[in-house]
Design a protein around this motif. Structure first.
Motif, PDB file in Angstrom:
ATOM      1  N   ARG A   1       9.958  -0.883   4.182  1.00  0.00           N
ATOM      2  CA  ARG A   1      10.009  -0.290   5.516  1.00  0.00           C
ATOM      3  C   ARG A   1      10.635  -1.286   6.482  1.00  0.00           C
ATOM      4  O   ARG A   1      10.653  -2.479   6.231  1.00  0.00           O
ATOM      5  CB  ARG A   1       8.584   0.053   6.010  1.00  0.00           C
ATOM      6  CG  ARG A   1       7.863   1.098   5.174  1.00  0.00           C
ATOM      7  CD  ARG A   1       8.454   2.462   5.370  1.00  0.00           C
ATOM      8  NE  ARG A   1       7.676   3.502   4.732  1.00  0.00           N
ATOM      9  CZ  ARG A   1       6.711   4.209   5.338  1.00  0.00           C
ATOM     10  NH1 ARG A   1       6.395   3.972   6.588  1.00  0.00           N
ATOM     11  NH2 ARG A   1       6.075   5.155   4.680  1.00  0.00           N
TER      12      ARG A   1
ATOM     13  N   TYR B   1       0.832  -1.211   0.000  1.00  0.00           N
ATOM     14  CA  TYR B   1       0.000   0.000   0.000  1.00  0.00           C
ATOM     15  C   TYR B   1       0.866   1.260   0.000  1.00  0.00           C
ATOM     16  O   TYR B   1       0.586   2.209  -0.719  1.00  0.00           O
ATOM     17  CB  TYR B   1      -0.949  -0.002   1.200  1.00  0.00           C
ATOM     18  CG  TYR B   1      -1.975  -1.102   1.115  1.00  0.00           C
ATOM     19  CD1 TYR B   1      -3.064  -1.002   0.260  1.00  0.00           C
ATOM     20  CD2 TYR B   1      -1.839  -2.262   1.875  1.00  0.00           C
ATOM     21  CE1 TYR B   1      -3.985  -2.017   0.159  1.00  0.00           C
ATOM     22  CE2 TYR B   1      -2.761  -3.285   1.780  1.00  0.00           C
ATOM     23  CZ  TYR B   1      -3.844  -3.156   0.914  1.00  0.00           C
ATOM     24  OH  TYR B   1      -4.751  -4.170   0.820  1.00  0.00           O
ATOM     25  N   CYS B   2       1.938   1.264   0.811  1.00  0.00           N
ATOM     26  CA  CYS B   2       2.846   2.421   0.836  1.00  0.00           C
ATOM     27  C   CYS B   2       3.791   2.382  -0.358  1.00  0.00           C
ATOM     28  O   CYS B   2       4.434   3.381  -0.674  1.00  0.00           O
ATOM     29  CB  CYS B   2       3.662   2.434   2.125  1.00  0.00           C
ATOM     30  SG  CYS B   2       2.675   2.740   3.578  1.00  0.00           S
TER      31      CYS B   2
ATOM     32  N   GLU C   1      10.257  -3.160  12.252  1.00  0.00           N
ATOM     33  CA  GLU C   1       9.743  -2.538  13.469  1.00  0.00           C
ATOM     34  C   GLU C   1       8.351  -1.899  13.258  1.00  0.00           C
ATOM     35  O   GLU C   1       7.580  -1.765  14.190  1.00  0.00           O
ATOM     36  CB  GLU C   1      10.743  -1.439  13.839  1.00  0.00           C
ATOM     37  CG  GLU C   1      10.909  -1.166  15.295  1.00  0.00           C
ATOM     38  CD  GLU C   1      11.996  -0.100  15.497  1.00  0.00           C
ATOM     39  OE1 GLU C   1      13.023  -0.123  14.787  1.00  0.00           O
ATOM     40  OE2 GLU C   1      11.788   0.746  16.368  1.00  0.00           O
ATOM     41  N   GLU C   2       8.071  -1.473  12.022  1.00  0.00           N
ATOM     42  CA  GLU C   2       6.789  -0.815  11.748  1.00  0.00           C
ATOM     43  C   GLU C   2       5.646  -1.818  11.602  1.00  0.00           C
ATOM     44  O   GLU C   2       4.493  -1.417  11.518  1.00  0.00           O
ATOM     45  CB  GLU C   2       6.888  -0.006  10.437  1.00  0.00           C
ATOM     46  CG  GLU C   2       7.820   1.171  10.524  1.00  0.00           C
ATOM     47  CD  GLU C   2       7.721   2.065   9.286  1.00  0.00           C
ATOM     48  OE1 GLU C   2       6.814   1.875   8.467  1.00  0.00           O
ATOM     49  OE2 GLU C   2       8.565   2.952   9.156  1.00  0.00           O
TER      50      GLU C   2
ATOM     51  N   ALA D   1       2.677   0.998  12.142  1.00  0.00           N
ATOM     52  CA  ALA D   1       3.133   2.379  12.317  1.00  0.00           C
ATOM     53  C   ALA D   1       3.001   3.193  11.030  1.00  0.00           C
ATOM     54  O   ALA D   1       3.270   4.380  11.020  1.00  0.00           O
ATOM     55  CB  ALA D   1       4.582   2.398  12.793  1.00  0.00           C
ATOM     56  N   GLY D   2       2.606   2.528   9.950  1.00  0.00           N
ATOM     57  CA  GLY D   2       2.509   3.247   8.680  1.00  0.00           C
ATOM     58  C   GLY D   2       1.070   3.469   8.264  1.00  0.00           C
ATOM     59  O   GLY D   2       0.352   4.240   8.888  1.00  0.00           O
ATOM     60  N   CYS D   3       0.642   2.727   7.228  1.00  0.00           N
ATOM     61  CA  CYS D   3      -0.700   2.967   6.672  1.00  0.00           C
ATOM     62  C   CYS D   3      -1.779   2.212   7.446  1.00  0.00           C
ATOM     63  O   CYS D   3      -2.959   2.377   7.160  1.00  0.00           O
ATOM     64  CB  CYS D   3      -0.720   2.587   5.206  1.00  0.00           C
ATOM     65  SG  CYS D   3      -0.310   0.854   4.905  1.00  0.00           S
ATOM     66  N   ARG D   4      -1.395   1.370   8.414  1.00  0.00           N
ATOM     67  CA  ARG D   4      -2.339   0.619   9.233  1.00  0.00           C
ATOM     68  C   ARG D   4      -3.270  -0.256   8.399  1.00  0.00           C
ATOM     69  O   ARG D   4      -4.465  -0.320   8.632  1.00  0.00           O
ATOM     70  CB  ARG D   4      -3.133   1.559  10.143  1.00  0.00           C
ATOM     71  CG  ARG D   4      -2.213   2.450  10.978  1.00  0.00           C
ATOM     72  CD  ARG D   4      -2.943   3.179  12.070  1.00  0.00           C
ATOM     73  NE  ARG D   4      -4.037   3.976  11.580  1.00  0.00           N
ATOM     74  CZ  ARG D   4      -3.908   5.140  10.998  1.00  0.00           C
ATOM     75  NH1 ARG D   4      -2.713   5.656  10.814  1.00  0.00           N
ATOM     76  NH2 ARG D   4      -4.962   5.800  10.584  1.00  0.00           N
ATOM     77  N   LYS D   5      -2.692  -0.883   7.362  1.00  0.00           N
ATOM     78  CA  LYS D   5      -3.452  -1.823   6.540  1.00  0.00           C
ATOM     79  C   LYS D   5      -2.888  -3.225   6.727  1.00  0.00           C
ATOM     80  O   LYS D   5      -1.685  -3.396   6.953  1.00  0.00           O
ATOM     81  CB  LYS D   5      -3.348  -1.452   5.060  1.00  0.00           C
ATOM     82  CG  LYS D   5      -4.062  -0.167   4.697  1.00  0.00           C
ATOM     83  CD  LYS D   5      -5.545  -0.375   4.569  1.00  0.00           C
ATOM     84  CE  LYS D   5      -6.247   0.928   4.304  1.00  0.00           C
ATOM     85  NZ  LYS D   5      -7.672   0.860   4.589  1.00  0.00           N
TER      86      LYS D   5
END
Lengths: 212, 107
Positions: B13, B8-9, B16-17, B62-66
């Motif tokens: 990454r 999605y991003c 850890e995220e 920690a990113g797009c929460r998908k």
């Protein structure tokens, strides 16, 4: 316009509001002036934060957002849609979610405007009370970020105008690069105290100045 | 540390995220009332634990929460592909067997 009942959560007249950092704002200055500091920390409190959700594939939704806010809806992770003169920005948070930041006091009017022009499947939520913005500027900001986040903040990977959500100091934050030496952290209210102290501590070795 | 590609991003990454969320492609029985206790128990509690390819869910906390899916080799820990929720994997045991068989014919 939908028939939802909405109200101004922050009426200007008489209501007391406090920044998440109100209790912990210590004016630390290890150097005499901002010009000598490696990192200048400044809080931009009380800005209007709105979470906008909708379908990025919907032409009407995209056009409506652009009409209401005057900046285009970003369709992928990274580039921030920003009008610095008006203080309006839209950040891609996930494929169907965006963070809109408007100047203090504009959030209710912006929310109403969005509700006027949008129709169908969308949502607007005022989250202004839940987060705040810390601005870090100065030549050593990148060093502080490198100590705090696993995300690659090298200019090659993090050009001006990019915004990401990542891990920051074992917590999380939104990291935005708004100019060559100027970055913004959008931090949660409940972590604000901790992250603010973290930033001060991490910046101390480079010379830190808290601008009010 | 793993470097994980979030579909999605559209970027690699840090591990850890992310949070691992277990086996992917578990279909809920269409008619729970007509499902036997054993089948329902399997659906709820029993998970594969393969040595080798495993299709699993990951969450970009920690990113797009998908949620998205990844194909990971449980021996080498190598992530072979990541793909969006709702999509099917391209790296599968069957695809690998077919590839190996194809190579055998070519020789």
């Amino acid at each position: 316009m939908s028939d939802l009942s909405i109200f101004d959560v922050n009426p200007a007249a008489g209501a007391k509001s406090e920044s998440p950092l109100a209790m912990t704002r210590v004016t630390v200055a290890t150097v005499a002036s901002p010009a000598k500091a490696g990192v200048v920390v400044r809080e931009h409190a009380f800005q209007g934060h709105l979470i906008l959700r909708g379908r990025a594939t919907d032409d009407q939704f995209r056009a409506g957002v652009e009409q209401a806010l005057g900046v285009p809806l970003p369709l992928k992770m990274g580039p921030l849609s920003r009008d610095e003169a008006r203080g309006v920005s839209i950040q891609w948070m996930s494929p169907d979610e965006w963070l809109v930041i408007v100047p203090a006091g504009r959030e209710f009017a912006t929310e109403n405007r969005l509700r006027e022009v949008l129709s169908g499947h969308y949502a607007v939520m005022n989250v202004s009370g839940g987060q705040t913005v810390l601005e870090l500027s100065g030549p050593a900001v990148r060093d502080v970020l490198m100590k705090s986040t696993p995300y690659d903040v090298h200019p090659r990977n993090f050009p001006v105008g990019k915004a990401v959500s990542s891990v920051f100091a074992k917590s999380s934050a939104i990291i935005r690069r708004v100019a060559e030496d100027r970055w913004e952290l959008v931090i949660r209210r409940s972590f604000a105290d901790y992250l603010y102290r973290w930033v001060l501590d991490a910046s101390e070795e480079f010379g830190v100045y808290v601008a009010s | 540390m793993l470097h994980i590609y979030c579909p999605y991003c559209e970027e690699y990454r840090e591990e850890e995220e992310f949070r691992p969320k277990g086996e992917a492609h578990i279909a809920r029985p269409a008619e729970p009332e007509a499902t036997s206790d054993e089948a329902w128990g399997d659906y709820l509690f029993f998970r594969k634990n393969p040595r080798g390819l495993h299709h699993e869910q990951w969450y970009h906390a920690a990113g797009c929460r998908k949620f998205f899916n990844a194909t990971r080799d449980t021996v080498s820990y190598q992530i072979l592909e990541t793909y969006k929720a709702g999509q099917q994997p391209t790296v599968t045991a069957a695809a690998r067997a077919a590839q190996a068989a194809g190579k055998g014919v070519a020789k």
